[in-house]
Enzyme design. Structure first.
Site, PDB file in Angstrom:
ATOM      1  CG  ASP A 129       6.242  -5.349  -7.329  1.00 41.57           C
ATOM      2  OD1 ASP A 129       6.674  -5.442  -6.158  1.00 41.57           O
ATOM      3  OD2 ASP A 129       6.237  -6.306  -8.122  1.00 41.57           O
ATOM      4  CG  HIS A 159       8.648  -0.579   2.003  1.00 44.38           C
ATOM      5  ND1 HIS A 159       8.087  -1.061   0.834  1.00 44.38           N
ATOM      6  CD2 HIS A 159       8.955  -1.674   2.742  1.00 44.38           C
ATOM      7  CE1 HIS A 159       8.054  -2.389   0.884  1.00 44.38           C
ATOM      8  NE2 HIS A 159       8.587  -2.787   2.014  1.00 44.38           N
ATOM      9  CG  LEU A 195      -6.294  12.647  -7.687  1.00 43.65           C
ATOM     10  CD1 LEU A 195      -6.381  11.971  -9.051  1.00 43.65           C
ATOM     11  CD2 LEU A 195      -4.837  12.686  -7.216  1.00 43.65           C
TER      12      LEU A 195
HETATM   13  C1  FPP Z   1       5.925  -3.597  -3.190  1.00 46.05           C
HETATM   14  O1  FPP Z   1       7.315  -3.600  -3.118  1.00 46.05           O
HETATM   15  C2  FPP Z   1       5.370  -2.533  -2.393  1.00 46.05           C
HETATM   16  C3  FPP Z   1       4.583  -2.709  -1.298  1.00 46.05           C
HETATM   17  C4  FPP Z   1       4.218  -4.012  -0.756  1.00 46.05           C
HETATM   18  C5  FPP Z   1       4.045  -1.599  -0.554  1.00 46.05           C
HETATM   19  C6  FPP Z   1       3.863  -0.329  -1.326  1.00 46.05           C
HETATM   20  C7  FPP Z   1       3.974   0.733  -0.349  1.00 46.05           C
HETATM   21  C8  FPP Z   1       4.521   1.944  -0.547  1.00 46.05           C
HETATM   22  C9  FPP Z   1       4.945   2.503  -1.832  1.00 46.05           C
HETATM   23  C10 FPP Z   1       4.737   2.808   0.617  1.00 46.05           C
HETATM   24  C11 FPP Z   1       3.613   2.830   1.578  1.00 46.05           C
HETATM   25  C12 FPP Z   1       2.581   3.788   1.199  1.00 46.05           C
HETATM   26  C13 FPP Z   1       1.482   3.910   1.936  1.00 46.05           C
HETATM   27  C14 FPP Z   1       0.453   4.938   1.619  1.00 46.05           C
HETATM   28  C15 FPP Z   1       1.301   2.984   3.056  1.00 46.05           C
HETATM   29  P1  FPP Z   1       8.008  -4.921  -2.604  1.00 46.05           P
HETATM   30  O2  FPP Z   1       8.343  -4.755  -1.178  1.00 46.05           O
HETATM   31  O3  FPP Z   1       7.134  -6.091  -2.901  1.00 46.05           O
HETATM   32  O4  FPP Z   1       9.293  -4.961  -3.480  1.00 46.05           O
HETATM   33  P2  FPP Z   1      10.052  -6.260  -3.953  1.00 46.05           P
HETATM   34  O5  FPP Z   1       9.075  -7.083  -4.747  1.00 46.05           O
HETATM   35  O6  FPP Z   1      11.165  -5.709  -4.754  1.00 46.05           O
HETATM   36  O7  FPP Z   1      10.507  -6.958  -2.701  1.00 46.05           O
END
Ligand code: FPP
Length: 263
Positions: free
Chosen positions: A32, A49, A143
């Site tokens: 997150d 991302h 893994l």
């Molecule tokens: C949360 O950050 C993250 C996500 C919703 C997606 C997590 C995805 C990745 C790390 C990259 C994609 C990886 C794959 C394998 C598809 P947020 O956007 O909610 O952050 P915020 O809360 O600060 O807005």
């Protein structure tokens, strides 16, 4: 850690052996804070991302080095569909690129990829990509990287309840046979041990519909850093902290097991 104290366990559905190890057998990551990481730097959310995928690569490498057996990553939740269309598309694009660019390396590193989440409502191309990753790596013995994609724990539990109801109606299962194992066996994670440690970055302290059933006895680590800043040092520090926890699994009298003597 200095060969700390660990608890011997004996509950019916608890992996006692895993709980005795200083290194958790199964770590789950709630990645997150990508958006906040980007916002702080005046960058578009996509860049957060993109950097998040780099952090994911580092986490996989560190998990292999630490001999963690299962690493589950929350990469796209059922709720994430309600984000702006462009953001959903960019996350799909990143998944696509992650699998296209990294699958060969994961395979070469003996990583087995497993995907949990609903497949039915995915576009055919994404579903095929996930299947390819699983099939290409299914013989690997290192893994296990569990990618939670289009995943929602409540939806997963509801699907298990539906399957159980159907088995009862068909006469294959009697209601008095239903116990916790009956449900566990019908989750996407049926062949995966419960997580020992769940790490969430960004300072938020909640599960957000992630592994609700499986987290019954998990330890939690909530880190104040955003996901793109999660590096090997942060991972190792969370593992070190875990190694000092007392896991009781509901027992009143924990049985202490010294990691060195086994006593
Ligand atoms: C949360 O950050 C993250 C996500 C919703 C997606 C997590 C995805 C990745 C790390 C990259 C994609 C990886 C794959 C394998 C598809 P947020 O956007 O909610 O952050 P915020 O809360 O600060 O807005």
């Amino acid at each position: 850690m200095a060969d700390g104290d660990f608890l011997a366990l004996g509950g019916p559905s608890v992996d006692g052996e895993a709980a005795l190890r200083p290194v958790p057998r199964h770590v789950a990551l709630i990645m997150d804070g990508n958006g906040r990481w980007a916002a702080k730097r005046g960058l578009p959310r996509f860049e957060g991302h993109r950097r998040g995928v780099e952090a994911l690569r580092r986490a996989v490498r560190a998990a292999i080095e630490m001999e963690i057996e299962y690493l589950t990553v929350y990469s796209f939740s059922v709720e994430n569909w309600s984000r702006p269309r462009e953001e959903v598309q960019s996350l799909m694009g990143l998944l696509h690129r992650f699998i296209r660019n990294d699958l060969a390396e994961l395979d070469a590193n003996n990583v087995r990829v497993q995907v949990i989440g609903a497949r039915d409502d995915l576009v055919a191309e994404v579903a095929a990509l996930l299947r390819e990753a699983e099939q290409m790596t299914e013989e690997n013995t290192g893994l296990t990287l569990v990618v939670a994609f289009n995943y929602g724990a409540r939806q997963e539990i509801a699907a298990a309840a539906r399957a159980i109801a159907e088995a009862v109606v068909a006469g294959r299962l009697s209601p008095d046979e239903i116990d916790a194992d009956t449900i566990s066996a019908r989750l996407h994670t049926a062949d995966i041990p419960d997580p020992d440690l769940i790490i969430r970055t960004s300072g938020e302290q909640r599960l957000s519909n992630f592994l609700l059933w499986q987290a019954a006895y998990a330890e939690f680590s909530f880190l104040p850093i955003n996901w793109p800043d999660f590096d090997e040092a942060a991972f190792r520090s969370a593992i070190d902290d875990y190694a000092h926890r007392d896991r009781r699994f509901g027992r009143v009298e924990p049985v202490t097991c010294n990691a060195k003597t086994g006593s």
